[in-house]
Design a protein around this motif. Sequence first.
Motif, PDB file in Angstrom:
ATOM      1  N   HIS A  93       3.853   2.452 -11.288  1.00 14.98           N
ATOM      2  CA  HIS A  93       4.825   2.473 -11.022  1.00 14.98           C
ATOM      3  C   HIS A  93       5.779   3.336 -12.081  1.00 14.98           C
ATOM      4  O   HIS A  93       5.566   3.073 -13.582  1.00 14.98           O
ATOM      5  N   ARG A 112       0.201  10.050  -3.678  1.00 13.84           N
ATOM      6  CA  ARG A 112       0.296   9.142  -2.570  1.00 13.84           C
ATOM      7  C   ARG A 112      -0.759   7.936  -2.978  1.00 13.84           C
ATOM      8  O   ARG A 112      -0.513   6.764  -2.869  1.00 13.84           O
ATOM      9  N   THR A 116       2.746   4.075  -6.821  1.00  9.82           N
ATOM     10  CA  THR A 116       3.585   3.084  -5.914  1.00  9.82           C
ATOM     11  C   THR A 116       4.972   3.058  -5.746  1.00  9.82           C
ATOM     12  O   THR A 116       5.489   2.866  -4.613  1.00  9.82           O
ATOM     13  N   SER A 117       5.444   3.396  -7.057  1.00 10.43           N
ATOM     14  CA  SER A 117       6.991   3.695  -7.033  1.00 10.43           C
ATOM     15  C   SER A 117       7.525   4.639  -8.015  1.00 10.43           C
ATOM     16  O   SER A 117       6.897   4.649  -8.995  1.00 10.43           O
ATOM     17  N   LEU A 134       6.210  11.323  -1.809  1.00  8.54           N
ATOM     18  CA  LEU A 134       6.674  10.126  -2.478  1.00  8.54           C
ATOM     19  C   LEU A 134       8.034   9.685  -1.927  1.00  8.54           C
ATOM     20  O   LEU A 134       8.482   8.634  -2.787  1.00  8.54           O
ATOM     21  N   ASP A 136       9.298   8.099   0.409  1.00 11.25           N
ATOM     22  CA  ASP A 136       9.578   6.559   0.610  1.00 11.25           C
ATOM     23  C   ASP A 136       9.126   5.804  -0.282  1.00 11.25           C
ATOM     24  O   ASP A 136       9.491   4.551  -0.152  1.00 11.25           O
ATOM     25  N   ARG A 137       8.736   6.027  -1.477  1.00 11.74           N
ATOM     26  CA  ARG A 137       8.580   5.578  -2.763  1.00 11.74           C
ATOM     27  C   ARG A 137       9.478   5.450  -3.772  1.00 11.74           C
ATOM     28  O   ARG A 137       9.213   5.032  -4.690  1.00 11.74           O
ATOM     29  N   THR A 138      10.412   6.446  -3.561  1.00 10.13           N
ATOM     30  CA  THR A 138      11.486   7.124  -4.672  1.00 10.13           C
ATOM     31  C   THR A 138      12.844   5.971  -4.467  1.00 10.13           C
ATOM     32  O   THR A 138      13.440   6.276  -3.226  1.00 10.13           O
ATOM     33  N   ARG A 139      13.381   5.619  -5.599  1.00  9.63           N
ATOM     34  CA  ARG A 139      14.436   4.960  -5.533  1.00  9.63           C
ATOM     35  C   ARG A 139      15.654   5.647  -6.388  1.00  9.63           C
ATOM     36  O   ARG A 139      15.211   6.570  -7.140  1.00  9.63           O
TER      37      ARG A 139
END
Length: 139
Positions: A93, A112, A116-117, A134, A136-139
């Motif tokens: 993470h 990938r 995870t994030s 990544l 879809d895993r990036t905020r």
Amino acid sequence: MASNVHEIRPKPSDSEKITINLGFVDLGQVDLMVQEGFYSNRTDFIRTAIRNQLERHADVVKQSTARKSLDLGLRNYSREDLEAARRAGEMLHINVLGLATIAQDVTPELARATITSVSVLGALHASPAVKSALADRTR
């Protein structure tokens, strides 16, 4: 002699360029401060103002950094780091306040398989392919 010097790897930038919009009166006041010699240029004034605000709110930043379990500063993830995580069956993470770098030799598949994030307040440096992998895993 200079022709014998070759840059092996370009030095990464230690800053990120941003753009701001200022009203004409505010901009004029900045220019006046520069003209009067208080600051060497507009950038110097703006950088100083930002640092003063960050210093003013340092306790809040420190508390939030601890509460959110953020790595503060520069954090580099090498191919070796990610391969070791994969061998150990661990997922990473990435939570960074500052600069997070994923090495250029990291493949999208490895990223990938091991990350995870990604949450970065500041800047993320990675190849376009890894950033895309990544997304879809990036905020």
